[in-house]
Design a protein around this motif. Structure first.
Motif, PDB file in Angstrom:
ATOM      1  N   ASP A  51       0.814  -1.279   0.009  1.00  0.00           N
ATOM      2  CA  ASP A  51      -0.107  -0.023  -0.222  1.00  0.00           C
ATOM      3  C   ASP A  51       0.855   1.262  -0.190  1.00  0.00           C
ATOM      4  OD1 ASP A  51      -2.105  -1.752   0.211  1.00  0.00           O
ATOM      5  OD2 ASP A  51      -2.664  -1.676   2.229  1.00  0.00           O
ATOM      6  N   ASN A  52       2.417   1.182   0.120  1.00  0.00           N
ATOM      7  CA  ASN A  52       3.044   2.284  -0.028  1.00  0.00           C
ATOM      8  C   ASN A  52       2.917   3.009   1.157  1.00  0.00           C
ATOM      9  OD1 ASN A  52       4.399   1.972  -2.613  1.00  0.00           O
ATOM     10  ND2 ASN A  52       2.663   2.574  -3.501  1.00  0.00           N
ATOM     11  N   ALA A  53       2.310   2.304   2.375  1.00  0.00           N
ATOM     12  CA  ALA A  53       2.437   3.247   3.464  1.00  0.00           C
ATOM     13  C   ALA A  53       3.663   3.217   4.369  1.00  0.00           C
ATOM     14  CB  ALA A  53       1.418   2.396   4.163  1.00  0.00           C
ATOM     15  N   LEU A  54       4.656   2.594   4.065  1.00  0.00           N
ATOM     16  CA  LEU A  54       6.015   2.861   4.570  1.00  0.00           C
ATOM     17  C   LEU A  54       6.876   3.909   3.781  1.00  0.00           C
ATOM     18  CD1 LEU A  54       6.837  -0.903   5.158  1.00  0.00           C
ATOM     19  CD2 LEU A  54       6.006   0.530   6.920  1.00  0.00           C
ATOM     20  N   ARG A  55       7.585   4.464   4.727  1.00  0.00           N
ATOM     21  CA  ARG A  55       8.611   5.520   3.989  1.00  0.00           C
ATOM     22  C   ARG A  55       9.824   5.504   4.940  1.00  0.00           C
ATOM     23  NH1 ARG A  55       5.286   8.646   7.336  1.00  0.00           N
ATOM     24  NH2 ARG A  55       5.937  10.260   8.140  1.00  0.00           N
ATOM     25  N   LEU A  56      10.722   5.806   4.267  1.00  0.00           N
ATOM     26  CA  LEU A  56      12.079   6.269   4.976  1.00  0.00           C
ATOM     27  C   LEU A  56      12.510   7.656   5.181  1.00  0.00           C
ATOM     28  CD1 LEU A  56      14.668   3.737   3.294  1.00  0.00           C
ATOM     29  CD2 LEU A  56      13.327   3.612   5.513  1.00  0.00           C
ATOM     30  N   VAL A  57      13.042   8.150   6.289  1.00  0.00           N
ATOM     31  CA  VAL A  57      13.712   9.571   6.424  1.00  0.00           C
ATOM     32  C   VAL A  57      14.873   9.384   6.968  1.00  0.00           C
ATOM     33  CG1 VAL A  57      11.401  10.513   6.915  1.00  0.00           C
ATOM     34  CG2 VAL A  57      12.599   9.513   8.757  1.00  0.00           C
ATOM     35  N   PHE A  58      15.778  10.500   6.766  1.00  0.00           N
ATOM     36  CA  PHE A  58      17.024  10.242   6.940  1.00  0.00           C
ATOM     37  C   PHE A  58      17.482  11.289   8.003  1.00  0.00           C
ATOM     38  CE2 PHE A  58      15.804   8.789   2.801  1.00  0.00           C
ATOM     39  CZ  PHE A  58      16.568   7.469   2.649  1.00  0.00           C
ATOM     40  N   GLN A  59      18.246  10.742   8.933  1.00  0.00           N
ATOM     41  CA  GLN A  59      18.922  11.849   9.935  1.00  0.00           C
ATOM     42  C   GLN A  59      20.466  12.020   9.846  1.00  0.00           C
ATOM     43  OE1 GLN A  59      18.118  10.948  14.054  1.00  0.00           O
ATOM     44  NE2 GLN A  59      17.968  13.068  14.547  1.00  0.00           N
ATOM     45  N   PRO A  60      20.920  13.269   9.731  1.00  0.00           N
ATOM     46  CA  PRO A  60      22.199  13.668   9.481  1.00  0.00           C
ATOM     47  C   PRO A  60      23.102  13.156  10.675  1.00  0.00           C
ATOM     48  CG  PRO A  60      20.889  15.465   9.182  1.00  0.00           C
ATOM     49  CD  PRO A  60      19.793  14.653   9.833  1.00  0.00           C
ATOM     50  N   GLN A  61      24.361  12.539  10.305  1.00  0.00           N
ATOM     51  CA  GLN A  61      25.389  12.027  11.286  1.00  0.00           C
ATOM     52  C   GLN A  61      26.571  12.975  10.800  1.00  0.00           C
ATOM     53  OE1 GLN A  61      25.432   7.925  10.364  1.00  0.00           O
ATOM     54  NE2 GLN A  61      24.242   7.334  12.118  1.00  0.00           N
ATOM     55  N   ILE A  62      27.117  13.668  11.770  1.00  0.00           N
ATOM     56  CA  ILE A  62      28.118  14.507  11.493  1.00  0.00           C
ATOM     57  C   ILE A  62      29.346  14.273  12.198  1.00  0.00           C
ATOM     58  CG2 ILE A  62      26.437  16.604  10.970  1.00  0.00           C
ATOM     59  CD1 ILE A  62      28.265  16.448  14.398  1.00  0.00           C
ATOM     60  N   SER A  63      30.353  14.814  11.860  1.00  0.00           N
ATOM     61  CA  SER A  63      31.818  14.635  12.262  1.00  0.00           C
ATOM     62  C   SER A  63      31.806  15.975  13.375  1.00  0.00           C
ATOM     63  CB  SER A  63      32.848  14.787  11.349  1.00  0.00           C
ATOM     64  OG  SER A  63      34.268  15.111  12.067  1.00  0.00           O
ATOM     65  N   MET A  64      32.033  15.575  14.597  1.00  0.00           N
ATOM     66  CA  MET A  64      32.260  16.790  15.772  1.00  0.00           C
ATOM     67  C   MET A  64      33.590  17.551  15.273  1.00  0.00           C
ATOM     68  SD  MET A  64      30.417  15.704  18.984  1.00  0.00           S
ATOM     69  CE  MET A  64      29.898  17.267  19.488  1.00  0.00           C
ATOM     70  N   LYS A  65      34.440  16.856  14.847  1.00  0.00           N
ATOM     71  CA  LYS A  65      36.142  17.534  14.656  1.00  0.00           C
ATOM     72  C   LYS A  65      36.118  18.153  13.532  1.00  0.00           C
ATOM     73  CE  LYS A  65      41.016  16.513  14.844  1.00  0.00           C
ATOM     74  NZ  LYS A  65      41.880  15.306  14.770  1.00  0.00           N
ATOM     75  N   LYS A  66      35.450  17.574  12.402  1.00  0.00           N
ATOM     76  CA  LYS A  66      35.669  18.321  11.187  1.00  0.00           C
ATOM     77  C   LYS A  66      34.605  19.079  10.715  1.00  0.00           C
ATOM     78  CE  LYS A  66      38.599  14.504   9.260  1.00  0.00           C
ATOM     79  NZ  LYS A  66      38.849  13.418   8.202  1.00  0.00           N
ATOM     80  N   ARG A  67      33.526  18.877  11.557  1.00  0.00           N
ATOM     81  CA  ARG A  67      32.352  19.714  11.268  1.00  0.00           C
ATOM     82  C   ARG A  67      31.664  19.716  10.040  1.00  0.00           C
ATOM     83  NH1 ARG A  67      32.753  24.998  10.865  1.00  0.00           N
ATOM     84  NH2 ARG A  67      30.558  25.499  11.766  1.00  0.00           N
ATOM     85  N   GLN A  68      31.576  18.358   9.613  1.00  0.00           N
ATOM     86  CA  GLN A  68      31.090  17.988   8.015  1.00  0.00           C
ATOM     87  C   GLN A  68      30.094  16.975   8.530  1.00  0.00           C
ATOM     88  OE1 GLN A  68      34.514  17.098   6.243  1.00  0.00           O
ATOM     89  NE2 GLN A  68      34.270  14.891   6.443  1.00  0.00           N
ATOM     90  N   LEU A  69      29.065  17.130   7.295  1.00  0.00           N
ATOM     91  CA  LEU A  69      28.276  15.752   7.237  1.00  0.00           C
ATOM     92  C   LEU A  69      29.075  14.693   6.814  1.00  0.00           C
ATOM     93  CD1 LEU A  69      25.124  15.105   7.318  1.00  0.00           C
ATOM     94  CD2 LEU A  69      25.046  15.810   4.867  1.00  0.00           C
ATOM     95  N   LEU A  70      28.764  13.438   7.363  1.00  0.00           N
ATOM     96  CA  LEU A  70      29.269  12.329   7.152  1.00  0.00           C
ATOM     97  C   LEU A  70      28.271  11.091   6.236  1.00  0.00           C
ATOM     98  CD1 LEU A  70      31.100  11.494  10.386  1.00  0.00           C
ATOM     99  CD2 LEU A  70      32.031  12.388   8.407  1.00  0.00           C
ATOM    100  N   GLY A  71      27.205  11.546   6.750  1.00  0.00           N
ATOM    101  CA  GLY A  71      26.120  10.598   6.011  1.00  0.00           C
ATOM    102  C   GLY A  71      24.728  10.525   6.791  1.00  0.00           C
ATOM    103  N   PHE A  72      23.957   9.473   6.829  1.00  0.00           N
ATOM    104  CA  PHE A  72      22.639   9.742   7.243  1.00  0.00           C
ATOM    105  C   PHE A  72      22.214   8.327   7.770  1.00  0.00           C
ATOM    106  CE2 PHE A  72      22.620  12.582   3.776  1.00  0.00           C
ATOM    107  CZ  PHE A  72      22.083  13.793   4.402  1.00  0.00           C
ATOM    108  N   GLU A  73      21.602   8.325   9.089  1.00  0.00           N
ATOM    109  CA  GLU A  73      20.596   7.120   9.360  1.00  0.00           C
ATOM    110  C   GLU A  73      19.424   6.961   8.482  1.00  0.00           C
ATOM    111  OE1 GLU A  73      19.385   4.332  13.056  1.00  0.00           O
ATOM    112  OE2 GLU A  73      20.084   6.283  13.362  1.00  0.00           O
ATOM    113  N   ALA A  74      19.077   5.852   8.090  1.00  0.00           N
ATOM    114  CA  ALA A  74      17.669   5.699   7.413  1.00  0.00           C
ATOM    115  C   ALA A  74      17.046   5.139   8.626  1.00  0.00           C
ATOM    116  CB  ALA A  74      17.808   4.731   6.422  1.00  0.00           C
TER     117      ALA A  74
END
Length: 287
Positions: A39-62
């Motif tokens: 039924d296409n009732a499921l969906r994914l969202v993505f939460q950022p995962q960041i580097s605390m030292k380099k202050r950059q986006l590393l990826g996401f958790e689905a």
């Protein structure tokens, strides 16, 4: 009966209307989940995962979300246990892995994507083979995928679990220990398998400033990660106080509302292109 089973001490539970309603809702959830994918009732969202030292986006958790036509928005805390008990989690977990890998291949920057895998799904004999098929079909580089597991799986069936995990590592896929510091956590677990990341449970971050034990656990896990050369990610970072504490202890990575709430696929695509995260407080890492 189910309420009694949930209790650690197996104590008696008396019938009440709330328990009856809870049982009915669980039944409705089980029925709804069986058709959720179709039924296409499921969906994914993505939460950022960041580097605390380099202050950059590393990826996401689905992260999985479910909007039921009958029940409305259902919390993962409610439907995941039902899915595991009924076995539906295998089909749902397969869908999550496929969708997460597909989405990651569309990102303009080759960032990582983390997926939490249920013990029920992971312990199936053909899991590594199915994972190979998903990576081949989607074209995602194995090193960009990170499988998150909880330590419970290693406790229940350590021999089989380590065999499966070694097959996953052989593919080039990364493996992270999720919710470390709760329940059964022990040094022997880290020594028995070369994990690529340790994730500190959000409950310890929530207790910072209120419970001395929480401070000690977080500091110990971060230091342990440094000693073993395993990156440590803190989950559930929501306040400046928590961020400053982690930065002072040289925590490697962070994830939480302070740096970005879960976003839809189009927003994740835009964030991957810019290399930044969406929260207006992102700059506070440099404080």
């Amino acid at each position: 009966m189910y309420r009694s089973k949930k209790l650690q001490d197996g104590s008696w539970c008396w019938y009440d209307a709330d328990a009856d309603e809870d049982g009915r809702r669980r039944g409705q959830i089980a029925i709804g989940l069986r058709s959720a994918i179709a039924d296409n009732a499921l969906r994914l969202v993505f939460q950022p995962q960041i580097s605390m030292k380099k202050r950059q986006l590393l990826g996401f958790e689905a992260l999985l979300r479910w909007s039921s036509p009958q029940l409305g928005e259902v919390s993962p805390a409610d439907f995941i246990p039902v899915a595991e008990q009924t076995g539906i989690i295998v089909e749902i977990g397969d869908w999550v892995l496929m969708q997460a890998c597909r989405e990651a291949t569309l990102w303009p920057t080759p960032m990582g994507v983390a997926v939490n895998v249920s013990p029920v799904q992971l312990m199936r004999p053909n899991f590594a083979e199915r994972l190979t098929e998903i990576l081949t079909e989607t074209g995602l580089e194995p090193t960009r995928l990170e499988i998150e597991i909880t330590e419970t799986m290693l406790i229940d069936n350590p021999g089989q679990a380590l065999l499966v995990l070694r097959k996953i590592k052989a593919l080039g896929v990364r493996v992270a220990m999720d919710d470390f510091g709760t329940g059964y956590s022990s040094l022997s677990t880290l020594f028995s398998f070369p994990f690529d990341k340790i994730k500190v449970d959000r409950s310890f971050l929530n207790a910072l400033g209120r419970q001395a034990q929480a401070t000690s656990v977080i500091e110990t896990v971060i230091e342990l990660g440094h000693k073993l050369s395993i990156p440590v990610l803190a989950e559930g970072v929501e306040t400046d106080f928590q961020a400053a504490f982690l930065k002072d202890r040289r925590c490697d990575e962070a994830q939480g509302f302070l740096y970005g709430r879960p976003v839809d696929s189009s927003t994740a695509h835009a964030l991957a292109q810019s290399g930044t995260w969406e929260d207006e407080n992102a700059g506070k890492l440099s404080a």
